[in-house]
Design a protein around this motif. Structure first.
Motif, PDB file in Angstrom:
ATOM      1  N   VAL A  40       7.885   3.598  -6.201  1.00  0.00           N
ATOM      2  CA  VAL A  40       8.910   3.586  -5.163  1.00  0.00           C
ATOM      3  C   VAL A  40       9.893   2.449  -5.405  1.00  0.00           C
ATOM      4  O   VAL A  40      11.113   2.644  -5.385  1.00  0.00           O
ATOM      5  CB  VAL A  40       8.274   3.463  -3.762  1.00  0.00           C
ATOM      6  CG1 VAL A  40       9.359   3.323  -2.696  1.00  0.00           C
ATOM      7  CG2 VAL A  40       7.391   4.665  -3.458  1.00  0.00           C
ATOM      8  N   ALA A  81       9.892  -3.768  -2.171  1.00  0.00           N
ATOM      9  CA  ALA A  81       8.490  -4.141  -2.096  1.00  0.00           C
ATOM     10  C   ALA A  81       8.347  -5.626  -2.422  1.00  0.00           C
ATOM     11  O   ALA A  81       9.050  -6.141  -3.297  1.00  0.00           O
ATOM     12  CB  ALA A  81       7.663  -3.309  -3.065  1.00  0.00           C
ATOM     13  N   ARG A 129       0.832  -1.219   0.000  1.00  0.00           N
ATOM     14  CA  ARG A 129       0.000   0.000   0.000  1.00  0.00           C
ATOM     15  C   ARG A 129       0.854   1.252   0.000  1.00  0.00           C
ATOM     16  O   ARG A 129       0.372   2.342  -0.268  1.00  0.00           O
ATOM     17  CB  ARG A 129      -0.902   0.031   1.243  1.00  0.00           C
ATOM     18  CG  ARG A 129      -2.123  -0.850   1.177  1.00  0.00           C
ATOM     19  CD  ARG A 129      -3.135  -0.408   2.236  1.00  0.00           C
ATOM     20  NE  ARG A 129      -2.541  -0.333   3.558  1.00  0.00           N
ATOM     21  CZ  ARG A 129      -2.528  -1.332   4.432  1.00  0.00           C
ATOM     22  NH1 ARG A 129      -3.047  -2.499   4.127  1.00  0.00           N
ATOM     23  NH2 ARG A 129      -1.964  -1.170   5.626  1.00  0.00           N
ATOM     24  N   GLY A 130       2.133   1.107   0.337  1.00  0.00           N
ATOM     25  CA  GLY A 130       3.007   2.261   0.421  1.00  0.00           C
ATOM     26  C   GLY A 130       3.133   2.821   1.819  1.00  0.00           C
ATOM     27  O   GLY A 130       3.753   3.872   2.020  1.00  0.00           O
ATOM     28  N   ALA A 135       7.728   2.420   2.735  1.00  0.00           N
ATOM     29  CA  ALA A 135       8.423   2.428   1.455  1.00  0.00           C
ATOM     30  C   ALA A 135       9.823   1.848   1.619  1.00  0.00           C
ATOM     31  O   ALA A 135      10.373   1.819   2.717  1.00  0.00           O
ATOM     32  CB  ALA A 135       8.507   3.857   0.916  1.00  0.00           C
ATOM     33  N   ASP A 176       4.346  14.326   3.274  1.00  0.00           N
ATOM     34  CA  ASP A 176       5.159  14.100   2.075  1.00  0.00           C
ATOM     35  C   ASP A 176       5.858  15.387   1.658  1.00  0.00           C
ATOM     36  O   ASP A 176       7.043  15.378   1.297  1.00  0.00           O
ATOM     37  CB  ASP A 176       4.285  13.625   0.912  1.00  0.00           C
ATOM     38  CG  ASP A 176       3.652  12.275   1.164  1.00  0.00           C
ATOM     39  OD1 ASP A 176       4.311  11.412   1.759  1.00  0.00           O
ATOM     40  OD2 ASP A 176       2.483  12.094   0.762  1.00  0.00           O
ATOM     41  N   HIS A 187       2.597   7.838  -3.341  1.00  0.00           N
ATOM     42  CA  HIS A 187       1.832   6.795  -2.654  1.00  0.00           C
ATOM     43  C   HIS A 187       1.570   5.601  -3.580  1.00  0.00           C
ATOM     44  O   HIS A 187       0.546   4.933  -3.464  1.00  0.00           O
ATOM     45  CB  HIS A 187       0.525   7.352  -2.081  1.00  0.00           C
ATOM     46  CG  HIS A 187       0.743   8.307  -0.960  1.00  0.00           C
ATOM     47  ND1 HIS A 187       0.666   7.941   0.370  1.00  0.00           N
ATOM     48  CD2 HIS A 187       1.059   9.624  -0.956  1.00  0.00           C
ATOM     49  CE1 HIS A 187       0.917   8.994   1.142  1.00  0.00           C
ATOM     50  NE2 HIS A 187       1.165  10.026   0.345  1.00  0.00           N
ATOM     51  N   ASN A 188       2.513   5.373  -4.481  1.00  0.00           N
ATOM     52  CA  ASN A 188       2.424   4.239  -5.401  1.00  0.00           C
ATOM     53  C   ASN A 188       3.658   3.368  -5.185  1.00  0.00           C
ATOM     54  O   ASN A 188       4.766   3.748  -5.572  1.00  0.00           O
ATOM     55  CB  ASN A 188       2.375   4.740  -6.847  1.00  0.00           C
ATOM     56  CG  ASN A 188       2.137   3.611  -7.841  1.00  0.00           C
ATOM     57  OD1 ASN A 188       2.602   2.494  -7.659  1.00  0.00           O
ATOM     58  ND2 ASN A 188       1.423   3.916  -8.915  1.00  0.00           N
ATOM     59  N   PRO A 189       3.487   2.210  -4.551  1.00  0.00           N
ATOM     60  CA  PRO A 189       4.647   1.385  -4.219  1.00  0.00           C
ATOM     61  C   PRO A 189       5.420   0.891  -5.438  1.00  0.00           C
ATOM     62  O   PRO A 189       6.593   0.582  -5.339  1.00  0.00           O
ATOM     63  CB  PRO A 189       4.040   0.212  -3.441  1.00  0.00           C
ATOM     64  CG  PRO A 189       2.607   0.165  -3.873  1.00  0.00           C
ATOM     65  CD  PRO A 189       2.222   1.592  -4.106  1.00  0.00           C
ATOM     66  N   SER A 240       7.990   8.471  -3.075  1.00  0.00           N
ATOM     67  CA  SER A 240       7.203   8.155  -1.889  1.00  0.00           C
ATOM     68  C   SER A 240       5.935   9.000  -1.824  1.00  0.00           C
ATOM     69  O   SER A 240       4.876   8.522  -1.420  1.00  0.00           O
ATOM     70  CB  SER A 240       8.052   8.369  -0.633  1.00  0.00           C
ATOM     71  OG  SER A 240       7.326   8.037   0.528  1.00  0.00           O
TER      72      SER A 240
END
Length: 238
Positions: free
Chosen positions: A165, A80, A28-29, A32, A123, A160-162, A157
């Motif tokens: 990241v 991840a 989900r982020g 990270a 952030d 919010h998209n793993p 980061s």
């Protein structure tokens, strides 16, 4: 993560369920790559289980190469789940440099646009801190390799998209390779070159702060294009 007690939740052993919940949080982020996990005590309270149970789940995460733990420093997310543990693709020739920058531009434009759309106050604070640290390094005549990597990871980061990241994290090695190579460019440390690079970074930060995805993507495209030019050219930018 949302507080959750696992004593009567789901199937499988408690360590297995804790493992699954931590994996979900990383995807989900929430955590990270290069960020620390909560302490054993915090996770124990979070899930309502004993520390040995948490420790067993963390041991599995370590064995799967998802986290790394150091005595006295806690556990840090390495990658991840689902991302391959691979060595960065080596750069062998000038064509590889062109391919690398084309790849980097596509990925980081998406990350910057996502950051502008989804970033929150925390952030933005982290991004400003990374930007300030990078400026300090550059103005001090240092390469700023570590600081530049942190700056770009802060952008990823904030999306919010793993997947952004994880992809950018696995590109850290080639990014640093080119930063170090750029130190050999004639005017790399000149005030003119430093100010030009800072202005590019500032444009990215400003667009993300304004929640302007298209502008953020364009700002980072220009920055990466100029970064490539600084590798190939020893003449000052116009």
């Amino acid at each position: 993560m949302t507080p959750t007690l696992l004593q009567n939740d789901g199937v499988g052993s408690l360590p297995d369920r804790i493992y699954a919940r931590v994996v979900e949080a990383i995807l989900r982020g929430d955590f990270a790559p290069h960020n620390k996990l909560p302490t054993e005590g915090a996770l124990s309270a979070q899930f309502g289980v004993s520390r040995p149970t948490v420790r067993e789940a963390l041991a599995r995460l370590r064995s799967d190469g998802i986290i790394d733990s150091k005595r006295g420093a806690g556990s840090t997310v390495i990658r991840a789940p689902g991302t391959p543990m691979v060595v960065a693709t080596p750069i062998k020739n000038l064509a590889d440099i062109e391919r690398y920058y084309a790849f980097r531009s596509c990925i980081e434009m998406g990350a910057a646009a996502g950051a502008a759309k989804f970033r929150d106050a925390d952030d933005l604070e982290a991004l400003h801190a990374a930007f300030a640290a990078l400026n300090t390094a550059m103005e001090g005549g240092h390469s700023g390799a570590e600081e530049d990597v942190r700056f770009h990871l802060a952008i990823a980061s904030a999306s919010h998209n793993p997947f952004f990241v994880a992809t950018i994290a696995t590109s850290v090695a080639p990014i640093r390779q080119f930063i170090e190579l750029a130190r050999n460019v004639t005017d790399k440390k000149s005030p003119t070159r430093v100010r030009a690079t800072q202005a590019e970074h500032q444009a990215i930060v400003d667009a993300i702060a304004r929640r302007a995805p298209a502008e953020a993507a364009e700002a980072i495209r220009i920055h990466i294009l100029n970064a490539k030019r600084r590798i190939f050219e020893s003449t000052p930018l116009p």
